[in-house]
Design a protein around this motif. Structure first.
Motif, PDB file in Angstrom:
ATOM      1  N   LEU A 248       3.551  -9.997  -3.497  1.00 10.70           N
ATOM      2  CA  LEU A 248       2.866  -9.834  -4.775  1.00 10.70           C
ATOM      3  C   LEU A 248       2.992 -11.081  -5.641  1.00 10.70           C
ATOM      4  O   LEU A 248       2.478 -11.110  -6.754  1.00 10.70           O
ATOM      5  CB  LEU A 248       3.460  -8.641  -5.538  1.00 10.70           C
ATOM      6  CG  LEU A 248       3.253  -7.273  -4.897  1.00 10.70           C
ATOM      7  CD1 LEU A 248       4.009  -6.204  -5.681  1.00 10.70           C
ATOM      8  CD2 LEU A 248       1.768  -6.936  -4.841  1.00 10.70           C
ATOM      9  N   GLY A 249       3.681 -12.079  -5.134  1.00  7.53           N
ATOM     10  CA  GLY A 249       3.851 -13.315  -5.898  1.00  7.53           C
ATOM     11  C   GLY A 249       4.929 -13.221  -6.948  1.00  7.53           C
ATOM     12  O   GLY A 249       4.961 -13.978  -7.902  1.00  7.53           O
ATOM     13  N   VAL A 250       5.857 -12.248  -6.777  1.00 13.19           N
ATOM     14  CA  VAL A 250       6.951 -12.057  -7.725  1.00 13.19           C
ATOM     15  C   VAL A 250       8.240 -12.482  -7.040  1.00 13.19           C
ATOM     16  O   VAL A 250       8.493 -12.135  -5.894  1.00 13.19           O
ATOM     17  CB  VAL A 250       7.069 -10.570  -8.155  1.00 13.19           C
ATOM     18  CG1 VAL A 250       8.224 -10.376  -9.110  1.00 13.19           C
ATOM     19  CG2 VAL A 250       5.747 -10.103  -8.755  1.00 13.19           C
TER      20      VAL A 250
ATOM     21  N   MET B 191      -7.934  -8.721 -17.035  1.00  9.76           N
ATOM     22  CA  MET B 191      -7.791  -7.317 -16.693  1.00  9.76           C
ATOM     23  C   MET B 191      -8.079  -7.045 -15.212  1.00  9.76           C
ATOM     24  O   MET B 191      -7.397  -6.241 -14.573  1.00  9.76           O
ATOM     25  CB  MET B 191      -8.721  -6.488 -17.575  1.00  9.76           C
ATOM     26  CG  MET B 191      -8.351  -5.052 -17.612  1.00  9.76           C
ATOM     27  SD  MET B 191      -6.681  -4.915 -18.262  1.00  9.76           S
ATOM     28  CE  MET B 191      -6.659  -3.219 -18.638  1.00  9.76           C
ATOM     29  N   LYS B 192      -9.068  -7.734 -14.648  1.00  3.94           N
ATOM     30  CA  LYS B 192      -9.406  -7.541 -13.235  1.00  3.94           C
ATOM     31  C   LYS B 192      -8.233  -7.962 -12.346  1.00  3.94           C
ATOM     32  O   LYS B 192      -7.881  -7.266 -11.397  1.00  3.94           O
ATOM     33  CB  LYS B 192     -10.663  -8.341 -12.877  1.00  3.94           C
ATOM     34  CG  LYS B 192     -11.089  -8.148 -11.436  1.00  3.94           C
ATOM     35  CD  LYS B 192     -12.327  -8.932 -11.096  1.00  3.94           C
ATOM     36  CE  LYS B 192     -12.665  -8.745  -9.629  1.00  3.94           C
ATOM     37  NZ  LYS B 192     -13.765  -9.554  -9.188  1.00  3.94           N
TER      38      LYS B 192
ATOM     39  N   ALA C   1       1.531  -1.590  -1.395  1.00  3.72           N
ATOM     40  CA  ALA C   1       2.764  -2.086  -0.791  1.00  3.72           C
ATOM     41  C   ALA C   1       3.875  -1.050  -0.904  1.00  3.72           C
ATOM     42  O   ALA C   1       4.664  -0.871   0.037  1.00  3.72           O
ATOM     43  CB  ALA C   1       3.177  -3.398  -1.458  1.00  3.72           C
ATOM     44  N   GLN C   2       3.942  -0.345  -2.022  1.00  4.10           N
ATOM     45  CA  GLN C   2       4.957   0.688  -2.193  1.00  4.10           C
ATOM     46  C   GLN C   2       4.728   1.821  -1.193  1.00  4.10           C
ATOM     47  O   GLN C   2       5.681   2.319  -0.590  1.00  4.10           O
ATOM     48  CB  GLN C   2       4.942   1.235  -3.608  1.00  4.10           C
ATOM     49  CG  GLN C   2       6.005   2.298  -3.837  1.00  4.10           C
ATOM     50  CD  GLN C   2       5.946   2.908  -5.219  1.00  4.10           C
ATOM     51  OE1 GLN C   2       4.966   2.774  -5.928  1.00  4.10           O
ATOM     52  NE2 GLN C   2       7.008   3.575  -5.596  1.00  4.10           N
ATOM     53  N   GLN C   3       3.488   2.226  -1.004  1.00  2.00           N
ATOM     54  CA  GLN C   3       3.182   3.267  -0.017  1.00  2.00           C
ATOM     55  C   GLN C   3       3.596   2.819   1.381  1.00  2.00           C
ATOM     56  O   GLN C   3       4.168   3.587   2.148  1.00  2.00           O
ATOM     57  CB  GLN C   3       1.690   3.596  -0.026  1.00  2.00           C
ATOM     58  CG  GLN C   3       1.253   4.435  -1.192  1.00  2.00           C
ATOM     59  CD  GLN C   3      -0.245   4.700  -1.150  1.00  2.00           C
ATOM     60  OE1 GLN C   3      -1.024   3.848  -0.738  1.00  2.00           O
ATOM     61  NE2 GLN C   3      -0.644   5.874  -1.583  1.00  2.00           N
ATOM     62  N   HIS C   4       3.290   1.569   1.705  1.00  2.00           N
ATOM     63  CA  HIS C   4       3.658   1.028   3.015  1.00  2.00           C
ATOM     64  C   HIS C   4       5.168   1.063   3.194  1.00  2.00           C
ATOM     65  O   HIS C   4       5.679   1.443   4.259  1.00  2.00           O
ATOM     66  CB  HIS C   4       3.125  -0.393   3.161  1.00  2.00           C
ATOM     67  CG  HIS C   4       3.558  -1.069   4.422  1.00  2.00           C
ATOM     68  ND1 HIS C   4       3.083  -0.713   5.667  1.00  2.00           N
ATOM     69  CD2 HIS C   4       4.453  -2.065   4.632  1.00  2.00           C
ATOM     70  CE1 HIS C   4       3.656  -1.465   6.586  1.00  2.00           C
ATOM     71  NE2 HIS C   4       4.496  -2.288   5.988  1.00  2.00           N
TER      72      HIS C   4
ATOM     73  N   PHE D 188      -1.893  -4.468  -9.622  1.00  5.17           N
ATOM     74  CA  PHE D 188      -1.348  -3.115  -9.652  1.00  5.17           C
ATOM     75  C   PHE D 188      -1.735  -2.345  -8.388  1.00  5.17           C
ATOM     76  O   PHE D 188      -0.909  -1.665  -7.788  1.00  5.17           O
ATOM     77  CB  PHE D 188      -1.847  -2.380 -10.904  1.00  5.17           C
ATOM     78  CG  PHE D 188      -1.251  -1.017 -11.061  1.00  5.17           C
ATOM     79  CD1 PHE D 188       0.090  -0.847 -11.361  1.00  5.17           C
ATOM     80  CD2 PHE D 188      -2.039   0.111 -10.897  1.00  5.17           C
ATOM     81  CE1 PHE D 188       0.638   0.414 -11.492  1.00  5.17           C
ATOM     82  CE2 PHE D 188      -1.502   1.384 -11.022  1.00  5.17           C
ATOM     83  CZ  PHE D 188      -0.150   1.537 -11.326  1.00  5.17           C
ATOM     84  N   ALA D 189      -2.980  -2.465  -7.967  1.00  3.25           N
ATOM     85  CA  ALA D 189      -3.433  -1.790  -6.746  1.00  3.25           C
ATOM     86  C   ALA D 189      -2.668  -2.307  -5.533  1.00  3.25           C
ATOM     87  O   ALA D 189      -2.280  -1.538  -4.647  1.00  3.25           O
ATOM     88  CB  ALA D 189      -4.936  -1.976  -6.559  1.00  3.25           C
TER      89      ALA D 189
END
Length: 99
Positions: free
Chosen positions: A96-98, A3-4, A16-19, A10-11
């Motif tokens: 993000l490693g995707v 979960m961590k 990254a989306q804001q950037h 997610f954070a």
């Protein structure tokens, strides 16, 4: 993935989306046609924010050429904005490693 790690991922994605949104809001892409006779500048929201037309193209007999050059410049500006957005998304996903 615990979960961590999921919360951290997610954070990171939100940051990254804001950037990316900030970058796109500041993005200005200029494209030209006819050797610079027509230039179009577009922002990251695909809005035309600048347009230059050489005075020589305002002659009546040049109308069709002017229309063709406007279409070419605007199409190229839109393509460049799309390419910049795709590059940002690719960098975002890579960070993000995707894949």
């Amino acid at each position: 993935m615990d979960m961590k790690q999921l919360t951290e991922l997610f954070a990171g994605a939100q940051k990254a989306q804001q950037h990316m949104q900030e970058r796109l809001s500041q993005l200005e892409i200029t494209a030209e046609a006819g050797g610079g006779m027509v230039r179009a500048t577009m922002n990251g929201q695909f809005e035309v924010i600048g347009l230059h037309i050489d005075d020589a193209l305002f002659q009546v007999e040049q109308k069709q050429m002017l229309l063709d050059l406007l279409r070419a410049a605007l199409t190229e500006a839109a393509r460049r904005v799309r390419d910049a957005m795709q590059s940002d998304v690719k960098n975002l996903l890579g960070g993000l490693g995707v894949s």
